[in-house]
Design a protein around this motif. Structure first.
Motif, short mmCIF file in Angstrom:
data_model
loop_
_atom_site.label_atom_id
_atom_site.label_comp_id
_atom_site.label_asym_id
_atom_site.label_seq_id
_atom_site.Cartn_x
_atom_site.Cartn_y
_atom_site.Cartn_z
N LEU A 196 -24.79 -29.33 -34.32
CA LEU A 196 -23.80 -28.52 -34.32
C LEU A 196 -22.98 -28.91 -35.74
O LEU A 196 -22.25 -28.00 -36.28
CB LEU A 196 -23.17 -28.72 -32.97
CG LEU A 196 -22.37 -27.50 -32.57
CD1 LEU A 196 -22.43 -27.21 -31.29
CD2 LEU A 196 -20.93 -28.12 -32.64
N TYR A 254 -21.79 -26.51 -38.60
CA TYR A 254 -20.33 -26.20 -38.90
C TYR A 254 -20.00 -26.71 -40.39
O TYR A 254 -19.07 -26.18 -40.97
CB TYR A 254 -19.48 -26.52 -37.96
CG TYR A 254 -19.48 -25.28 -36.71
CD1 TYR A 254 -19.04 -24.33 -37.26
CD2 TYR A 254 -20.07 -25.63 -35.63
CE1 TYR A 254 -19.25 -23.29 -35.89
CE2 TYR A 254 -20.29 -24.54 -34.63
CZ TYR A 254 -19.77 -23.32 -34.88
OH TYR A 254 -19.87 -22.41 -33.97
N ARG A 267 -8.40 -12.76 -29.43
CA ARG A 267 -7.65 -14.08 -29.57
C ARG A 267 -6.10 -13.70 -29.00
O ARG A 267 -5.65 -14.66 -28.56
CB ARG A 267 -7.68 -14.21 -31.06
CG ARG A 267 -8.61 -14.89 -31.66
CD ARG A 267 -8.63 -15.16 -32.99
NE ARG A 267 -9.82 -15.52 -33.67
CZ ARG A 267 -10.52 -16.62 -33.65
NH1 ARG A 267 -9.85 -17.67 -33.01
NH2 ARG A 267 -11.60 -16.88 -34.29
N ALA A 286 -11.26 -27.29 -29.89
CA ALA A 286 -12.26 -26.85 -30.86
C ALA A 286 -11.67 -25.82 -31.68
O ALA A 286 -12.06 -24.74 -31.70
CB ALA A 286 -13.48 -26.38 -30.07
N GLY A 342 -11.62 -25.41 -34.89
CA GLY A 342 -12.26 -24.93 -36.15
C GLY A 342 -11.31 -24.87 -37.09
O GLY A 342 -10.65 -25.95 -37.64
N LEU A 358 -7.87 -20.64 -36.87
CA LEU A 358 -7.53 -19.17 -36.88
C LEU A 358 -6.67 -18.43 -36.01
O LEU A 358 -6.06 -17.74 -35.95
CB LEU A 358 -8.90 -18.20 -36.85
CG LEU A 358 -9.91 -18.02 -37.89
CD1 LEU A 358 -11.10 -17.62 -37.69
CD2 LEU A 358 -9.02 -17.54 -38.97
N ASP A 384 -14.56 -35.30 -30.26
CA ASP A 384 -15.36 -34.49 -29.41
C ASP A 384 -14.60 -34.16 -28.12
O ASP A 384 -13.96 -34.89 -27.52
CB ASP A 384 -16.55 -35.36 -28.95
CG ASP A 384 -17.71 -34.63 -28.18
OD1 ASP A 384 -17.55 -33.58 -27.61
OD2 ASP A 384 -18.84 -35.05 -28.32
C1 LIG Z 1 -17.04 -20.69 -33.52
S1 LIG Z 1 -16.26 -22.00 -33.87
C2 LIG Z 1 -14.81 -21.53 -33.27
C3 LIG Z 1 -13.54 -22.15 -34.04
C4 LIG Z 1 -12.42 -21.73 -33.32
N1 LIG Z 1 -11.96 -22.15 -31.90
C5 LIG Z 1 -11.96 -19.99 -33.51
O1 LIG Z 1 -11.95 -19.54 -32.44
O2 LIG Z 1 -12.26 -19.70 -34.69
C6 LIG Z 1 -16.71 -23.45 -33.07
C7 LIG Z 1 -16.08 -24.85 -33.17
O3 LIG Z 1 -16.34 -25.53 -32.30
C8 LIG Z 1 -16.28 -26.70 -32.60
N2 LIG Z 1 -16.96 -27.74 -31.43
C9 LIG Z 1 -18.25 -27.67 -31.05
N3 LIG Z 1 -18.49 -28.52 -30.10
C10 LIG Z 1 -17.42 -29.22 -30.07
C11 LIG Z 1 -17.29 -30.33 -29.12
N4 LIG Z 1 -17.83 -30.82 -28.53
N5 LIG Z 1 -15.97 -30.67 -29.57
C12 LIG Z 1 -15.02 -30.53 -30.34
N6 LIG Z 1 -15.39 -29.46 -30.87
C13 LIG Z 1 -16.59 -28.91 -30.99
C14 LIG Z 1 -17.21 -26.59 -33.92
O4 LIG Z 1 -16.99 -27.89 -34.75
C15 LIG Z 1 -16.58 -25.31 -34.37
O5 LIG Z 1 -15.33 -25.62 -35.15
#
Ligand SMILES: C[S@@+](CC[C@H](N)C(=O)[O-])C[C@H]1O[C@@H](n2cnc3c(N)ncnc32)[C@H](O)[C@@H]1O
Length: 240
Positions: A11, A15, A40, A59, A61, A64, A110
């Motif tokens: 993952l 990303y 959103r 999470a 990202g 946004l 995490d």
């Molecule tokens: C599809 S993106 C969504 C990002 C943002 N929340 C958005 O709505 O645009 C998924 C995000 O989840 C993060 N992610 C996935 N697993 C995670 C975890 N276990 N802990 C923290 N972040 C995580 C990834 O790094 C990525 O930035």
């Protein structure tokens, strides 16, 4: 290395590659024309935020959601963005600097091991929680950190009910950014999120969005806040 570790490494790698163009490519997520911005807005509205509130974007990202959250908490509020992937957080930092926001801090962590600061007013997670194998535990940890009346809202994709399995698998295989798509489809993490939120929050609502391809789950610790989803396809249940 366990399967969970392997999934997490994959993952992060995925990303890291996506981070640079995420803001553009995510507009096509999970398909061109998908009402992501509307969803959103619904999720942010479900938090019932007020000026001065503190909110965690789990999470986050590239951030946004930050403009939407800034609009409601204002300069006197606080936003904490948490994400696993360094490259996504670097983009989030660019966004913060470009907009001159001084009330947003970023944490690389995490979700499964994140130490939620106590007394937060709200926690939001969009399009991410179903990727976290320990999503139910994250919901529970977050719920315990909320202040009285604090709100948790999770927006994410799901496989529509009553869809033939092979169609669901084909669709999600095309749109999901990580390899273990079969596992995601079979595991149905949205069910785990639903159960955890129902158990952990004093009031709970579950709204199916866009023909059941997404869900908005929300609830609060303590007093309830009315939720207006504005979606013709929305159906909400209240429990808890
Ligand atoms: C599809 S993106 C969504 C990002 C943002 N929340 C958005 O709505 O645009 C998924 C995000 O989840 C993060 N992610 C996935 N697993 C995670 C975890 N276990 N802990 C923290 N972040 C995580 C990834 O790094 C990525 O930035």
């Amino acid at each position: 290395m366990t399967q969970v570790d392997r999934t997490r490494e994959h993952l992060i790698e995925t990303y890291r590659k996506k981070a640079k163009h995420y803001d553009v490519t995510s507009r096509l997520y999970p398909a061109p024309g998908y009402p992501q911005r509307t969803q959103r807005l619904q999720a942010v509205r479900a938090l019932g935020l007020r000026p001065g509130d503190t909110v965690i974007d789990m999470a986050c990202g590239t951030g946004l959601n930050f403009p939407l959250l800034e609009k409601v908490v204002g300069p006197g509020g606080r936003i904490v963005g948490v994400d696993l992937t360094d490259a996504m957080l670097a983009r989030a930092q660019d966004r913060i600097e470009t907009n001159g926001w001084s009330n947003i801090s970023l944490v690389q962590a995490d979700a499964a091991g994140f130490d939620f600061p106590p007394g937060v007013d709200a926690i939001l997670s969009t399009y991410a929680m179903t990727q976290v194998p320990e999503c139910a535990e994250v919901v529970a940890h977050g719920a315990k950190a909320l202040s009285g009346g604090g709100r948790w809202a999770v927006l994410d994709l799901k496989v529509p009910d009553n869809t033939p399995g092979w169609i669901a698998q084909l669709g999600t295989a095309i749109v999901r950014p990580f390899a273990s798509i079969d596992e995601w489809t079979m595991r149905r993490p949205w069910d785990a999120i639903r159960v955890a939120m129902q158990e952990e929050l004093a009031d709970f609502s579950w709204t199916e969005l866009f023909f059941g391809t997404a869900f908005l789950a929300a609830g609060s610790r303590g007093r309830s806040v009315s939720m207006d989803t504005d979606s013709p396809s929305a159906s909400a249940e209240v429990g808890g």
